[in-house]
Design a protein around this motif. Structure first.
Motif, PDB file in Angstrom:
ATOM      1  N   PHE A   1       0.912  -0.792  -0.166  1.00 36.10           N
ATOM      2  CA  PHE A   1      -0.313   0.550   0.088  1.00 36.10           C
ATOM      3  C   PHE A   1       1.342   0.899   0.044  1.00 36.10           C
ATOM      4  CE2 PHE A   1       0.833  -0.463   4.950  1.00 36.10           C
ATOM      5  CZ  PHE A   1       1.026   0.102   5.360  1.00 36.10           C
ATOM      6  N   THR A   2       0.187   2.157  -0.885  1.00 37.98           N
ATOM      7  CA  THR A   2       0.917   3.956  -0.381  1.00 37.98           C
ATOM      8  C   THR A   2       0.704   4.007   0.647  1.00 37.98           C
ATOM      9  OG1 THR A   2       0.516   3.943  -3.048  1.00 37.98           O
ATOM     10  CG2 THR A   2       0.818   5.506  -1.592  1.00 37.98           C
ATOM     11  N   ALA A   3       2.514   4.913   1.076  1.00 36.96           N
ATOM     12  CA  ALA A   3       2.210   5.308   2.832  1.00 36.96           C
ATOM     13  C   ALA A   3       3.055   7.163   2.591  1.00 36.96           C
ATOM     14  CB  ALA A   3       3.031   4.709   3.495  1.00 36.96           C
ATOM     15  N   THR A   4       2.688   7.197   3.348  1.00 35.01           N
ATOM     16  CA  THR A   4       2.645   8.534   3.420  1.00 35.01           C
ATOM     17  C   THR A   4       3.052   8.770   4.742  1.00 35.01           C
ATOM     18  OG1 THR A   4       0.807  10.039   3.370  1.00 35.01           O
ATOM     19  CG2 THR A   4       1.508   9.958   1.742  1.00 35.01           C
ATOM     20  N   SER A   5       2.681   8.448   5.882  1.00 38.81           N
ATOM     21  CA  SER A   5       3.492   8.566   7.194  1.00 38.81           C
ATOM     22  C   SER A   5       5.198   7.817   7.566  1.00 38.81           C
ATOM     23  CB  SER A   5       1.962   7.802   8.099  1.00 38.81           C
ATOM     24  OG  SER A   5       2.306   6.331   7.274  1.00 38.81           O
ATOM     25  N   LEU A   6       5.690   8.056   6.696  1.00 40.20           N
ATOM     26  CA  LEU A   6       6.795   6.951   6.879  1.00 40.20           C
ATOM     27  C   LEU A   6       7.687   7.560   7.907  1.00 40.20           C
ATOM     28  CD1 LEU A   6       8.664   4.343   6.945  1.00 40.20           C
ATOM     29  CD2 LEU A   6      10.101   5.952   4.125  1.00 40.20           C
ATOM     30  N   THR A   7       8.012   7.048   8.742  1.00 39.00           N
ATOM     31  CA  THR A   7       8.940   8.085   9.393  1.00 39.00           C
ATOM     32  C   THR A   7       9.836   7.849  10.168  1.00 39.00           C
ATOM     33  OG1 THR A   7       6.679   9.781  10.382  1.00 39.00           O
ATOM     34  CG2 THR A   7       9.232   9.419  11.780  1.00 39.00           C
ATOM     35  N   SER A   8      11.926   8.169  10.353  1.00 40.56           N
ATOM     36  CA  SER A   8      12.327   7.754  11.046  1.00 40.56           C
ATOM     37  C   SER A   8      12.695   7.982  12.393  1.00 40.56           C
ATOM     38  CB  SER A   8      13.380   8.218  10.084  1.00 40.56           C
ATOM     39  OG  SER A   8      14.858   8.339  10.802  1.00 40.56           O
TER      40      SER A   8
ATOM     41  N   PHE B   1       4.938   3.512  10.746  1.00 41.36           N
ATOM     42  CA  PHE B   1       4.344   3.993   9.558  1.00 41.36           C
ATOM     43  C   PHE B   1       3.058   3.491  10.347  1.00 41.36           C
ATOM     44  CE2 PHE B   1       5.904  -0.025   7.974  1.00 41.36           C
ATOM     45  CZ  PHE B   1       4.903  -0.920   7.774  1.00 41.36           C
ATOM     46  N   GLY B   2       1.784   3.848  10.161  1.00 45.56           N
ATOM     47  CA  GLY B   2       0.780   4.065  10.068  1.00 45.56           C
ATOM     48  C   GLY B   2       0.068   3.291   9.102  1.00 45.56           C
ATOM     49  N   ILE B   3      -1.092   2.525   9.464  1.00 41.72           N
ATOM     50  CA  ILE B   3      -2.037   1.992   8.450  1.00 41.72           C
ATOM     51  C   ILE B   3      -3.390   1.565   9.383  1.00 41.72           C
ATOM     52  CG2 ILE B   3      -0.209  -0.424   9.642  1.00 41.72           C
ATOM     53  CD1 ILE B   3      -1.430  -1.738   6.738  1.00 41.72           C
ATOM     54  N   GLY B   4      -3.802   1.884   8.768  1.00 39.69           N
ATOM     55  CA  GLY B   4      -5.041   1.210   8.910  1.00 39.69           C
ATOM     56  C   GLY B   4      -6.450   0.440   8.544  1.00 39.69           C
ATOM     57  N   THR B   5      -6.825  -0.378  10.467  1.00 38.09           N
ATOM     58  CA  THR B   5      -7.439  -1.666  10.203  1.00 38.09           C
ATOM     59  C   THR B   5      -8.233  -2.555   9.507  1.00 38.09           C
ATOM     60  OG1 THR B   5      -8.842  -0.711  12.200  1.00 38.09           O
ATOM     61  CG2 THR B   5      -6.532  -1.212  12.683  1.00 38.09           C
ATOM     62  N   SER B   6      -8.757  -0.711   9.108  1.00 38.37           N
ATOM     63  CA  SER B   6      -9.676  -1.468   7.148  1.00 38.37           C
ATOM     64  C   SER B   6      -8.883  -1.084   6.267  1.00 38.37           C
ATOM     65  CB  SER B   6     -10.699  -0.238   7.537  1.00 38.37           C
ATOM     66  OG  SER B   6     -10.431   0.822   7.170  1.00 38.37           O
ATOM     67  N   SER B   7      -7.441  -1.854   6.345  1.00 41.17           N
ATOM     68  CA  SER B   7      -6.887  -1.887   4.764  1.00 41.17           C
ATOM     69  C   SER B   7      -6.858  -2.761   4.591  1.00 41.17           C
ATOM     70  CB  SER B   7      -5.322  -0.691   5.163  1.00 41.17           C
ATOM     71  OG  SER B   7      -4.668  -1.588   4.299  1.00 41.17           O
ATOM     72  N   SER B   8      -6.816  -3.529   3.349  1.00 40.04           N
ATOM     73  CA  SER B   8      -7.152  -4.709   2.658  1.00 40.04           C
ATOM     74  C   SER B   8      -5.496  -5.598   3.036  1.00 40.04           C
ATOM     75  CB  SER B   8      -7.320  -5.042   0.896  1.00 40.04           C
ATOM     76  OG  SER B   8      -5.966  -4.008   0.249  1.00 40.04           O
ATOM     77  N   SER B   9      -4.615  -4.747   3.190  1.00 41.16           N
ATOM     78  CA  SER B   9      -3.748  -5.087   3.660  1.00 41.16           C
ATOM     79  C   SER B   9      -3.361  -5.494   5.139  1.00 41.16           C
ATOM     80  CB  SER B   9      -2.304  -3.727   3.308  1.00 41.16           C
ATOM     81  OG  SER B   9      -2.085  -3.508   1.726  1.00 41.16           O
TER      82      SER B   9
END
Length: 210
Positions: free
Chosen positions: A83-90, A100-108
């Protein structure tokens, strides 16, 4: 374009800021009276805290674009996910940690929730189509023209990216309707390709300006 839940969600507010429920106190400065909540002529009232405020504010925040990948579940055919992410952080240099963040409703999410390792890909400005593919709901993201191979720890690695990392998942922290995934980097190539980074701003992909 239909984005993944990651693209629609901004990072959590900082302590004491909007959305935390913690009041921000006025700090008096010598010779300057503390604010008493009296409206100032010409200054609009602040918006109520909530999802719309957060989304509208972070539309103004330009972010780098990454694609997160994970091996598929063998029980369901082993098809990789991403999935595409804009929340990547060092997060940390020692040990080397990213989040990084991912929604629990995401298919991934089901695959990411069980993965021991994940892949992180920094996209170039020439990869807007790839970013859109991995943000589109229902797309076969690993079908042609997507170029990929199996990398370290069985993680799917995308071709043509500026840089890639493989991380060992060390934590999945609940954060509202998302999970904050923290991974320790175990392999990577910081110069896999040349070019300038792809950005996400005002609800669309963009590029750096000279």
């Amino acid at each position: 374009m239909t984005a993944t839940s990651d693209l629609r969600t901004a990072p959590l507010a900082a302590p004491g800021g909007a959305g935390t429920g913690i009041p921000v106190q006025s700090i008096p400065v010598q010779g300057v009276p503390a604010a008493q909540g009296v409206p100032v002529h010409g200054v609009p009232a602040p918006h109520a805290a909530g999802p719309d405020l957060l989304r509208s504010t972070f539309r103004r925040h330009a972010a780098g674009v990454a694609v997160i990948t994970a091996p598929g579940d063998p029980a369901t055919g082993g098809r990789p996910v991403g999935f595409t992410a804009t929340s990547l952080t060092s997060v940390s240099a020692e040990p080397p940690l990213v989040s990084f963040g991912i929604g629990t409703s995401s298919s991934s999410w089901p695959a990411v929730s069980a993965a021991g390792h994940i892949g992180i890909h920094i996209l170039g400005e020439h990869q807007e189509d790839l970013a859109a593919t991995f943000a589109r709901s229902g797309a076969d993201r690993f079908a042609p023209p997507t170029r990929w191979r199996t990398g370290p720890e069985g993680v799917p690695l995308l071709g043509g990216v500026l840089a890639w990392l493989v991380g060992r998942v060390v934590a999945r922290v609940p954060a509202g309707d998302h999970r904050l995934v923290i991974a320790e980097i175990v392999a990577g190539d910081p110069a896999a390709g040349e070019g300038r980074p792809l950005l996400y701003h005002q609800g669309r992909f963009s590029a750096l300006r000279d």
